[in-house]
Design a protein around this motif. Structure first.
Motif, PDB file in Angstrom:
ATOM      1  N   LYS A  27      21.406  65.943  20.706  1.00 25.77           N
ATOM      2  CA  LYS A  27      20.162  66.681  20.905  1.00 25.77           C
ATOM      3  C   LYS A  27      19.337  66.707  19.628  1.00 25.77           C
ATOM      4  O   LYS A  27      18.115  66.480  19.644  1.00 25.77           O
ATOM      5  CB  LYS A  27      20.471  68.106  21.361  1.00 25.77           C
ATOM      6  CG  LYS A  27      19.219  68.947  21.606  1.00 25.77           C
ATOM      7  CD  LYS A  27      19.580  70.363  22.027  1.00 25.77           C
ATOM      8  CE  LYS A  27      18.314  71.199  22.224  1.00 25.77           C
ATOM      9  NZ  LYS A  27      18.643  72.599  22.607  1.00 25.77           N
ATOM     10  N   GLN A  28      20.006  66.954  18.489  1.00 26.96           N
ATOM     11  CA  GLN A  28      19.296  66.949  17.205  1.00 26.96           C
ATOM     12  C   GLN A  28      18.741  65.567  16.890  1.00 26.96           C
ATOM     13  O   GLN A  28      17.607  65.426  16.425  1.00 26.96           O
ATOM     14  CB  GLN A  28      20.233  67.404  16.082  1.00 26.96           C
ATOM     15  CG  GLN A  28      20.573  68.879  16.093  1.00 26.96           C
ATOM     16  CD  GLN A  28      21.570  69.218  15.015  1.00 26.96           C
ATOM     17  OE1 GLN A  28      22.750  68.877  15.119  1.00 26.96           O
ATOM     18  NE2 GLN A  28      21.118  69.888  13.968  1.00 26.96           N
ATOM     19  N   LEU A  29      19.559  64.527  17.139  1.00 32.86           N
ATOM     20  CA  LEU A  29      19.098  63.164  16.883  1.00 32.86           C
ATOM     21  C   LEU A  29      17.862  62.835  17.713  1.00 32.86           C
ATOM     22  O   LEU A  29      16.903  62.222  17.229  1.00 32.86           O
ATOM     23  CB  LEU A  29      20.220  62.170  17.178  1.00 32.86           C
ATOM     24  CG  LEU A  29      21.406  62.165  16.217  1.00 32.86           C
ATOM     25  CD1 LEU A  29      22.515  61.271  16.747  1.00 32.86           C
ATOM     26  CD2 LEU A  29      20.982  61.701  14.829  1.00 32.86           C
ATOM     27  N   LYS A  30      17.876  63.274  18.976  1.00 33.16           N
ATOM     28  CA  LYS A  30      16.741  62.990  19.847  1.00 33.16           C
ATOM     29  C   LYS A  30      15.491  63.704  19.362  1.00 33.16           C
ATOM     30  O   LYS A  30      14.385  63.140  19.348  1.00 33.16           O
ATOM     31  CB  LYS A  30      17.082  63.412  21.273  1.00 33.16           C
ATOM     32  CG  LYS A  30      16.017  63.023  22.289  1.00 33.16           C
ATOM     33  CD  LYS A  30      16.455  63.372  23.699  1.00 33.16           C
ATOM     34  CE  LYS A  30      15.387  62.977  24.714  1.00 33.16           C
ATOM     35  NZ  LYS A  30      15.803  63.320  26.102  1.00 33.16           N
ATOM     36  N   GLU A  31      15.647  64.977  18.934  1.00 28.31           N
ATOM     37  CA  GLU A  31      14.506  65.733  18.413  1.00 28.31           C
ATOM     38  C   GLU A  31      13.905  65.060  17.188  1.00 28.31           C
ATOM     39  O   GLU A  31      12.695  65.135  16.942  1.00 28.31           O
ATOM     40  CB  GLU A  31      14.932  67.154  18.054  1.00 28.31           C
ATOM     41  CG  GLU A  31      15.206  68.038  19.250  1.00 28.31           C
ATOM     42  CD  GLU A  31      15.719  69.402  18.840  1.00 28.31           C
ATOM     43  OE1 GLU A  31      15.609  70.339  19.646  1.00 28.31           O
ATOM     44  OE2 GLU A  31      16.246  69.537  17.716  1.00 28.31           O
TER      45      GLU A  31
END
Length: 609
Positions: free
Chosen positions: A596-600
């Protein structure tokens, strides 16, 4: 209240006073119907006496190491005093106690002679910080910080914060980069130093700036290097080199006085970079002892104008010396009685990969005036004596000789000199010697890219009388084999390093402040006009709006603390350091982040197999 006094505060004059203390249990010693407990806090240790009336309570609620304990009781004189601690004349006869928190059994003993190894103590650093030895290091660090701030405030420096999220301009060490969620695909960098910001503050008219500031470099680690480190970073405008040297000699002398009680009255010696390399083999020499280098043979271009004494070794048909680019020697005092085993051990020492030499030659100048050498098959006694005397040796000394390629040999002899100084007890922890090293080359030649690189950084000015040489000549090197003939090869930097006991503790320069000269410097380093504008357009633009002459210096704060504290590792003076792999094993960082952090952050990762 939790406590009326600290554990390091009470003395005999407090006898018969009722006090309340709080801290951690250091030791518990039970003697029949009484129990002694050493209670520790940041300030010291106080002995507690639990009498018969409290022993039953201790039996029901036994104390263990590192329990958090509060006690109330009366101060009384100890029958068996401990002269090794400030509170050793008193103890507290406990009337009541309260266990504020229990502790698991610590993974190592919380004392100076701990049984915990480095890895274990790093994992439980919050416990390691309780040890008195570590606490003293952090107290020294705070004392250096406080002394520096007081001095700089008194000299009208202003503490101004600069950003940690900046633009990446990779040259030299690698940047740590930080992805920007709001600007997908773009990155900030963490600053390797506040260099351009402090120059901009001078353009802004703030005259005297300082910070004790975190800096970040993504480079391989060692004892005196961490990925995040601290600088005493300073800049001044309307100054020349002499102003900088005088101001910051004063800073370090003030720190010596405040922190170590040393009144450093000696004149701080000054030495050119060339003299340092010629005399000691490196640009940060330890001048607390002699053993200066004898340059028996060296490339003519390395030290132009220096007299050659290669006649002392020429014509003997000794291939090791004849085929070497450089032959250097030192005279080690009082070591002519070294045995074969000892000279063999030194030979093995210089053959280690980190030194990189093929071997070591020696001459023993015996106490009776005779000479014996590992090369006496090639050199008669008269020649050996001439070499020994040229090295400054006296009867009883040992002359050590290395031969090989210039850079490696000079560096190896420098390391050997330091090692012999250490073995002979000439590098004393409680002795401090300052030195300024000046007149560095402005450029170094990079043979792989056939271009110039900055020895300090690209904002360093040439010496005033050599600015015209830099402006009037093009930096391109057409014939790589003749780069030494280029006018840039002889330009000196208006730069200076402060050296303490063989360690560079600070370095700086008078800066370039004219746009045309700064553009010339960028061009000399192989930057196109477009690249210079992309990386440093903000600075070049600022120079068009009345930039004043300015210069500054940055001190390695962690390194200065470690030297003053008698340690070879800066990690000992950092509260939460990284290990040699750049990891924080206490936090288990660095670590992966979730999808999720990588996608953000608009980031995809790809790990090599």
């Amino acid at each position: 209240m939790f406590r009326s006094h600290t554990c390091g505060e009470l003395r005999l004059e407090h006898a018969n006073s009722t006090v309340t203390l709080a801290g951690w249990v250091q030791t518990v010693r039970k003697f029949g119907s009484i129990t002694f407990v050493d209670l520790r806090d940041r300030y010291g240790i106080t002995q507690l006496l639990f009498g018969e009336e409290l022993n039953s309570q201790l039996d029901a609620n036994p104390l263990g190491r590192e329990f958090v304990l509060q006690v109330t009781g009366q101060v009384q004189e100890r029958s068996n005093k401990n002269p090794n601690i400030p509170t050793g004349a008193i103890e507290i006869k406990v009337s009541s106690f309260n266990i504020l928190n229990k502790s698991a059994v610590p993974p190592f003993t919380i004392q100076d002679d701990t049984d915990g190894g480095d890895d274990l103590r790093m994992k439980y650093r919050f416990l390691d910080l309780r040890r008195n030895a570590v606490k003293k290091n952090l107290e020294l660090r705070y004392a250096v910080n406080r002394s520096a701030r007081n001095y700089l405030h008194e000299h009208h420096f202003m503490d101004i914060e600069t950003p940690f999220l900046i633009k990446s301009t990779p040259e030299g060490a690698r940047d740590f980069v930080v992805p920007s969620r709001m600007n997908a695909g773009q990155f900030y960098a963490l600053p390797q130093s506040p260099q351009t910001f402090k120059q901009l503050l001078m353009v802004s008219g703030y005259d005297r700036y300082y910070q004790i500031v975190k800096c970040f470099r993504d480079e391989d680690l060692r004892a005196d290097r961490q990925p995040e480190f601290t600088q005493i970073d300073c800049e001044m405008c309307f100054v020349e080199q002499e102003d900088i040297l005088n101001t910051f000699e004063g800073l370090i002398k003030r720190i010596f006085k405040d922190v170590k009680g040393i009144d450093y009255t000696d004149k701080v010696e000054r030495m050119s970079w060339e003299d340092a390399m010629w005399t000691y083999g490196n640009d940060k020499p330890d001048i607390r002892f002699g053993m200066q280098l004898l340059n028996l043979k060296f490339p003519a271009h390395t030290f132009p104008g220096r007299p050659s004494i290669s006649n002392l070794i020429d014509g003997a048909n000794f291939g090791v010396f004849d085929n070497a680019e450089t032959v250097v020697a030192i005279a080690v005092p009082g070591c002519s009685e070294y045995t074969r085993k000892q000279t063999d051990e030194l030979t093995d020492w210089v053959k280690r990969p980190q030194i990189g030499m093929m071997g070591l030659a020696f001459i023993k100048y015996n106490a009776d005036g005779t000479l014996k050498s590992s090369v006496d098959k090639f050199y008669d006694e008269a020649r050996l004596k001439a070499i020994a005397e040229a090295a400054g040796a006296k009867a009883g000394d040992l002359i050590l000789i290395l031969a090989g390629a210039e850079e490696r040999t000079r560096k190896a002899m420098s390391e050997l000199r330091l090692e012999m100084g250490k073995r002979l007890g000439l590098r004393k922890e409680n002795e401090f010697k300052l030195l300024w090293v000046l007149d560095f080359p402005l450029f170094e030649y990079d043979p792989e890219e056939n271009r110039w690189v900055a020895r300090h950084h690209p904002f360093t000015s040439p010496k005033p009388d050599q600015i015209k040489t830099m402006i009037d000549n093009e930096p391109s090197i057409k014939d790589a084999a003749r780069y030494l003939e280029h006018p840039y090869a002889n330009i000196k930097a208006n730069a200076y390093d402060m050296v303490l006991n063989g360690n560079e503790i600070g370095g700086g320069s008078i800066r370039i402040y004219q746009r045309d000269l700064q553009e010339k410097m960028f061009a000399a380093l192989g930057m196109s006009e477009e690249e210079a504008l992309h990386k440093f357009g903000f600075l070049l633009g600022a120079f068009e709006y009345g930039a004043p002459p300015h210069g500054g210096i940055a001190f390695g704060f962690d390194r200065l603390c470690s030297i003053l504290g008698g340690s070879e590792s800066i990690r000992d003076f950092i509260a939460f350091p990284k290990n040699n792999s750049g990891r924080d094993v206490m936090l288990d960082a660095p670590s992966t982040i979730d999808d999720k952090q990588l996608k953000e952050l608009s980031i995809a990762t790809k790990l090599n197999d």
